[in-house]
Design an enzyme around this catalytic site. Sequence first.
Site, short mmCIF file in Angstrom:
data_model
loop_
_atom_site.label_atom_id
_atom_site.label_comp_id
_atom_site.label_asym_id
_atom_site.label_seq_id
_atom_site.Cartn_x
_atom_site.Cartn_y
_atom_site.Cartn_z
CD GLU A 118 62.93 45.14 98.59
OE1 GLU A 118 63.51 44.34 99.35
OE2 GLU A 118 61.73 45.04 98.27
CG HIS A 142 64.12 44.05 92.92
ND1 HIS A 142 63.37 43.02 92.39
CD2 HIS A 142 63.22 44.93 93.44
CE1 HIS A 142 62.08 43.26 92.59
NE2 HIS A 142 61.97 44.42 93.23
CG HIS A 144 59.18 46.06 89.58
ND1 HIS A 144 58.48 47.15 90.08
CD2 HIS A 144 59.82 45.52 90.65
CE1 HIS A 144 58.68 47.24 91.38
NE2 HIS A 144 59.51 46.27 91.75
CD GLU A 172 70.52 34.23 75.33
OE1 GLU A 172 71.67 34.64 75.48
OE2 GLU A 172 69.57 34.97 74.96
CG HIS A 213 58.17 42.29 94.24
ND1 HIS A 213 58.51 42.39 95.57
CD2 HIS A 213 58.67 43.41 93.66
CE1 HIS A 213 59.15 43.52 95.79
NE2 HIS A 213 59.27 44.16 94.63
#
Length: 275
Positions: A118, A142, A144, A172, A213
Site C-alpha cells: 500500500e 491503515h 482493519h 468526543e 476493508h
Amino acid sequence: MNELYQVPAMAGFIRMCDDGWQQGWHERNGGNLTYRMTEEDVAACRPYFDAQPRPWVKMGVQAKNLAGEYFITTGSGKYFRNVILDPAANIGIVEINDEGDSWRIVWGLENGAKPTSEFPSHFMNHSVRKEATNGANRVIYHCHATNVIALTYVLPLNDRDFTRPLWQSATECPVVFPEGVGVCPWMVPGGAAIAMATSEKMKTYQAAVWAQHGLFVSGPDYDTAFGLAHTIEKSAEIYVKVLSTGRPILQTITDDALRAIAHDFGVQLNEAFLD
C-alpha cells in the site's frame, strides 16, 4: 537492543505497530504504517543506514513535494505482531528520489523484503496531507478496524451518512474529527486507483473509510493518528452494539447538541453534515 530502536521516531513506530496488533486490527499481514521523517530523525538514524543503499524502485505514482524525503514503513507481507520482536526484518527506512517517483531502501526490510504494497496509497496521501497541513502531517496509518468494516455493510457509502452516526455515538467524536470522515467504495487494494481515490478524500478529511476493508487515517504524530483511529473505531463499536439490540433508537446527540459541543471546544463542524 540496537540503539537505533531507541531513536524516538523509531521507538514510536514500533510501539504503534504493537498497539494496533493489541487492538486486534492486524490479523495476519493486514494493515500498514508509514511515517515521514524529520531532518532530525534522519540525522539520528543515518549512522545505522546500509553502507550501500539498495536499487531505486518506481512506484507508479509521483509527488514532487515529497522528493528527497525519508519514510519509515512496514513491510509487504509482514505481520504487525512481529515488528516488536524483530524490527529490522519487518520494517524499514526508504529514501525518495529527486523526481518523487521512486524509493530505495536504506535500512531494514532484511532478506529481500519490500515496503508495504500500500506504499503508493500512503505516499500520495502523505503528499496531500503535507500540502493540506503545511507540512505538519507525518503519519499515515491503515488498519482493519473491525466495527468500522462492519458498518460499511449497513450504512450508505457516502461521507455524510457515515459521519453522522459516528458523531452521534460518542461525544468526543465531533471534537476529534469535526470535518467528518471520507468514504471510498470497495476497490482492489495496493494500486494507483485506490491511492488516487483516497487522496481526493484526504484533501478534506483526516480519515477515510475503505468499504469492506478498513480505516485509513493521518496525523502529525503517532499518538494523534492512533488516537483518531481508536476514536472512530470505538464510536463504530458503540453504534454496532446499538444496532445489534434490534430496538429502535429513542435518543441520540442532536444536531444542536453537536453544534454546542463544537462551540465549547472551539472546533468548526462540517455544517454540510448537519440538518
